[in-house]
Structures are given as C-alpha cells and as structure tokens.
Motif scaffolding. Structure first.
Motif, short mmCIF file in Angstrom:
data_model
loop_
_atom_site.label_atom_id
_atom_site.label_comp_id
_atom_site.label_asym_id
_atom_site.label_seq_id
_atom_site.Cartn_x
_atom_site.Cartn_y
_atom_site.Cartn_z
N ARG A 5 -31.58 -6.46 20.58
CA ARG A 5 -30.17 -6.47 20.16
C ARG A 5 -29.98 -7.16 18.82
NH1 ARG A 5 -29.03 -8.44 25.10
NH2 ARG A 5 -28.42 -10.41 24.18
N GLY A 33 -29.57 -4.38 16.28
CA GLY A 33 -28.14 -4.20 16.38
C GLY A 33 -27.78 -3.32 17.55
N GLN A 49 -24.04 -1.36 19.34
CA GLN A 49 -22.61 -1.15 19.26
C GLN A 49 -22.03 -1.71 17.96
OE1 GLN A 49 -21.15 -2.55 23.03
NE2 GLN A 49 -22.22 -0.94 24.11
N LEU A 50 -21.20 -2.74 18.02
CA LEU A 50 -20.53 -3.20 16.81
C LEU A 50 -21.30 -4.26 16.05
CD1 LEU A 50 -16.88 -3.25 18.16
CD2 LEU A 50 -17.96 -1.56 16.69
N GLN A 51 -22.29 -4.86 16.71
CA GLN A 51 -23.02 -5.92 16.04
C GLN A 51 -24.08 -5.31 15.12
OE1 GLN A 51 -24.78 -8.92 18.63
NE2 GLN A 51 -26.40 -9.22 17.12
N LEU A 52 -24.14 -5.80 13.87
CA LEU A 52 -25.14 -5.28 12.95
C LEU A 52 -26.48 -5.96 13.20
CD1 LEU A 52 -23.27 -5.02 9.55
CD2 LEU A 52 -24.26 -3.17 10.90
N GLY A 53 -27.55 -5.24 12.90
CA GLY A 53 -28.86 -5.82 13.07
C GLY A 53 -29.11 -6.91 12.04
N ASP A 54 -29.84 -7.94 12.45
CA ASP A 54 -30.16 -9.04 11.54
C ASP A 54 -31.67 -9.28 11.58
OD1 ASP A 54 -30.66 -11.44 10.31
OD2 ASP A 54 -28.90 -12.46 11.14
#
Lengths: 303, 279
Positions: free
Chosen positions: A257, A261, A263-268
C-alpha cells in the motif's frame, strides 16, 4: 594448468553473476539507500534516518507500522505452534516402516502446498462464507452450529483464521522435511534404545525428537522468512486494505500500500523503501539468530 | 523388532489420523471443483453433492471463457515459467561448474555472494526493481518477470548444482581434456548430462513458486496483455464476486494446470525435498 587461458571461467560465471547482481543485489542496496531520501520540491533530498523516525514515531505512520509488525509476529506464532506439531505428527505416522499407502497420503497431503495463494484465499473465503453456508451446515451436522461465526469478517478472529489457512496450505513442507529426517535416523540407534527398554512414544520423545531438532530449526527459519515477506494470501482474500479495519495487515501488505499506493493514497517509494529496509533488518536478524545461536548448538546432535 | 510397530490398533489409528488430514487437505479443492459444474441453485442448495443430471451446468465456464482471456493468461504464465526455468538451469549450471571445477582467487567469496540470495527474499528490493524496470522500459513485459524470477532462482540453483558437480569424477573430465575437448564441451557434453537429476530437482523447486507468484505480476506486469494466470484469476474473481458460477469455474481453471503439473512431477518434487537438497 596455470598457463591455460582463464577466459572460460569468466564466461561460465558471467550470466549468473550479471543477472543476479543487476536484478537482485543492486536493487536491494538501492532500496536500502532510497530509504535515506525523501522527495522534496527539487527532486530527491537526502534526509538520513528521518524516514525511520517517521515510521517508528510519527503517529500517522507508527500506528500502522506497529500494528502490521505485531500482526506479523502473531501470524508467525500461529504457524510455529500449529504447523510444526501437525507436521511432526504426520511425519512420525508416515515414517512408520509398515504403513501402507504412505506415498499416496504423502502426495495428497502435499496438494494444498502447490496451489497459489489466490486459489487458497478465495476457496476458503467461499467455504467460510455465511452466504454459502458450507461451514455452518457442516458444524450443524456435528451439533456445533453455535460455534460458527463469520471468522474472516471479524476483527478479533480474521488474522488467526488466515494464519490457520496458511498453516493448512503449508503443513506439507514441515511434514516432508521431518519425514526425511526421521528416515535418516540409523536403525542401530533405535535398536540400542530398545535394548534399554525405550520403545513407542518414549522412543519418539527421547530418541527421535532430539535427532530431528536440526530439521525443526530449518523449518522454523524458512517459516520465519516466508511469513515476514508474506503478502499474497492476505491480498487475495482481504484485499490491499487488509480488512476488517487493518486487523489482518502485515508488513507485506503495508509495504504494498505504501509504495504502490491504493485508491486515493499516492505511492511513496521512499517510505516504501523504509518499510522494506525494516523488513530486511527483521529477516536478517532472524537468519542470524538461527545461524549463530541455534544451528551451532544443534550441530552436536548430528551424525 | 519393535513390538509397538506391529500393534493393529496403532495401525488403525495411524490410518485414521492420515485419512482425517487428507480429507482436510483435499476438501476445499474438491468442493470448488464439484460446484463449478453445477447450476447456481444447486450450488447453494446442496453444496456438498456431486453434480447430477439435473444440477449439471457449464454456465460458469461459459462466462469465464467469454469474459476473461484465460488462454492468454495461461500462455503468459507458461512463457514466463518455462523461459525463467531455462535461464535458471543454464546460468545456474554454468556458474556452479565454474565454482566447483576451477580454483581461482575469490572462488569461496563468489560462492558466498551467490548464496546470499537463498535466505534474503527478492521482494525486499521491489521498490528499486520497479525503478529499474521503468528506466529500462521493461514494465508490462514478460521479460521483466523472467529476469526477476531468474535472479530469484539462481542462488539455490547454484548451491544445489555445485554440490552435485563436485561429485562428478575428475578422471572423466581429465580424459576429455586429454582428448582435446574444450572446457565448454566438457561442461555441455560430459558434466551436464550427469547432473540431470539435480537439474530436475532445481526445476521442480522453482516451477511452483514462479507459476503461483502474485506480487511481481501485480507490480511489474499488470497490463492486460501480460497478465499471468495467477494475477488474471485474481482480477477476474475480484470482478465477479457475486457470480458464483463464474468464480468457482475460474478457480477450477486455475487449479487444473498446477494439479496436472503436480501429477507429472510429484515424484521428482518429493524426492527432491526428502533427499535433503535443503540442508
């Protein structure tokens, strides 16, 4: 020999070393390195250990991290206390010298191990589903219907249920390895025990079990490494959010996750690398404990 | 000999225990398979019954064939598995030969370096692997998966194969050298055929994890054209959760190839595990 050209040694080694270095070792180090950076306004900024401080201490991250880590240890603990005893018991029965159909049992019990997590996850999800009703009606048949609950849907039981599903799938591996270890015990040792009156259970407990301890050690470390980079089963049956309410979140799903990323959370990628580094440290610690503490002590039992 | 081992009661208990666990192990697989051939009504009314003339239906399979490109997924999985195995075996055997046959400076160190990957899962490096594949333009290609699985399989392959290659007689290789064979011919003509059983063990060990992997297809090759069977069935089932016929049929179709491979190779696999290849 010294005068012969050594070019062929390089030719033989090159493909394996190149692929292994480029796709495994180099990315591994690069991931460890990325954990020390963060993406600022002007690209990548070196921040030292700040990401780790965030992961372990910042309330936005640390809650999820410690939750995943704790769940992961529980997942491993269930494997250790359920998978190993069942595996040892099955192997002990199978290694009985006069047992008929041993090969058939062995092959059948190993079948779940070859299936993918996707199949296993969905199959159990359907069977345990209250909609389909296989599990409740089977419990009803033995008068235990009141025990049924939507185990995978409850926060209190979902993780344990998944761990037991994983045990169900992988019990074949400890069974095989211990079976092999039991077969390799020399007959003379067992006969020597018999002369002293040690048979049956006593022989298993006092002679065979100490001799298969090294195999149990190997199984434990394989399980440890496998559990701490597990992902597929949870993802296939509970999704990337590892529901209900993150109660089945382990390091693998947390890593997925975070860096990819959802849904709405961007990958970091940087926080992802930080989690991966933490996983690396945990696995390395486990392997070192095994190599230095357990394996060296067990050596004296080997023949 | 052992009195306890001849007791018929013990033998019955042993069979009872093994039968119980065999039933537990096979139950979910059997339930999925039999219900995939039934009508929706029968799936819910009598989940444990075999399909009868009344309840038999292939509607699930028809949906799967219409909606999902399972042939393509199957083909992708096949290509990735076969090519990865070929690379693992060829590169692994070459490196194992170099390590076990020649003395050169850094031999032990090289062996240790290659063995590191046995215990460290390649997934830890995923972030940088994805970076690498993006930079080289390999994202959404089967080649990305093949490279990753080759790198993942090599450490154990080199380890097992070099153990076996040490046992190949020196006399044979030296006879070849006296006859003027090059080192390459000695490897391909003399040594490789002799370690074939070990190669089979390595192949079987690697085959199942590659075929079943979900992580790397999901991250490196999620495109429609490169989906593997494992990822394809995961996505398909996710979309059709409420269509029980389709879900059960998709699961059955995913089980079948692995089951066939297992029937063909189970002896090799079990011999590999029990022969102490993992020491």
């Amino acid at each position: 020999m010294a005068t012969r050209s050594r070019a062929h040694v390089i030719v033989f080694l090159a493909p394996a070393v190149l692929v292994y270095t480029a796709v495994m070792i180099w990315p591994l180090f690069n991931t460890l390195r990325l954990a020390l950076y963060t993406s600022g306004e002007e690209g990548r900024v070196f921040t030292g250990l700040a990401n780790f401080a965030t992961l372990f201490g910042d309330p936005r991250w640390s809650g999820a991290f410690w939750n995943a880590l704790g769940n992961n240890f529980w997942f491993f603990f269930i494997h250790m206390i359920v998978q190993n005893p069942i595996g040892i018991a099955l192997a002990a029965i199978l290694s009985h010298p006069r047992l008929r159909f041993a090969a058939l049992y062995r092959s059948a019990i190993f079948i779940p191990t070859i299936l993918s997590f996707v199949i296993v996850g969905f199959a159990w999800k359907l069977i345990l589903s209250p909609i389909w009703g296989i599990a409740p009606s089977m419990l009803d048949a033995v008068g235990l219907k009141s025990l049924f609950a939507p185990w995978l849907g409850r926060e209190s039981s979902a993780l344990t249920t998944l761990a037991l599903i994983s045990v169900w799938q992988f019990v074949g591996i400890p069974m095989m390895l211990i079976y092999a270890a039991l077969l390799s015990i020399p007959e003379e040792i067992l006969e020597a025990g018999e002369i002293d009156g040690i048979t049956g259970w006593a022989a298993f407990w006092w002679i065979k079990l100490p001799l298969i301890l090294p195999s149990i050690g190997i199984i434990s470390i394989l399980t440890f490494v496998g559990n701490f980079n597990a992902f597929d089963l949870i993802y296939a049956s509970q999704g990337a959010l590892a529901g209900p309410d993150f109660s089945t979140d382990i390091l693998g799903t947390f890593l997925y996750r975070t860096f990819f990323g959802f849904q709405l959370q961007l990958g970091d990628p940087h926080m992802g690398s930080t989690i991966a580094t933490a996983m690396f440290a945990i696995i390395l610690a486990g392997v070192c404990i095994y190599l230095f503490a357990i394996q060296t002590r067990m050596r004296r039992y080997q023949f | 000999m052992h009195k306890a081992r001849h007791n018929p009661l013990n033998s019955i208990a042993a069979h009872a225990a093994l039968l119980t666990w065999t039933a537990i192990a096979l139950f979910p697989v059997v339930v999925i398979l039999i219900n995939s051939f039934k009508t929706r009504k029968a799936i819910f009314r009598e989940p444990l019954a075999l399909p009868s003339a009344d309840s038999f239906s292939l509607v699930g399979y028809q949906t799967v064939m219409r909606q999902g490109d399972f042939f393509l997924y199957f083909q992708n999985s096949m290509i990735v598995t076969v090519v990865s195995l070929a690379f693992i075996l060829l590169f692994g055997a070459m490196a194992a030969f170099a390590l076990s046959e020649y003395r050169f400076r850094g031999n032990a160190l090289m062996g240790l370096y290659l063995a590191l990957g046995i215990m460290i899962p390649i997934r830890i490096g995923t972030v940088a692997i994805l970076d690498l594949m993006v930079q080289t333009g390999l994202v959404n290609t089967l080649m990305a998966l093949i490279l990753v699985y080759t790198a993942q399989g090599l450490p154990l392959a080199v380890f097992i194969l070099s153990e076996f290659m040490r046992q190949v007689s020196d006399d044979l290789k030296n006879a070849g050298r006296i006859d003027g064979l090059s080192e390459y011919r000695i490897f391909f003509r003399l040594v490789l055929p002799l370690v074939r059983p070990a190669m089979a063990t390595v192949a079987v060990f690697n085959m199942i994890p590659i075929w079943n992997d979900l992580w790397f297809p999901l991250i490196l090759a999620p495109g429609e054209a490169t989906k593997t069977l494992t990822l394809g069935s995961q996505v398909f089932i996710g979309q059709f959760v409420t269509d029980w016929n389709a879900v059960l049929s998709a699961l059955s179709l995913a089980i079948l190839p692995v089951l066939i491979l297992y029937v063909i190779f189970s002896r090799q696999l079990i011999r590999g595990i029990t022969s102490g290849a993992v020491k």
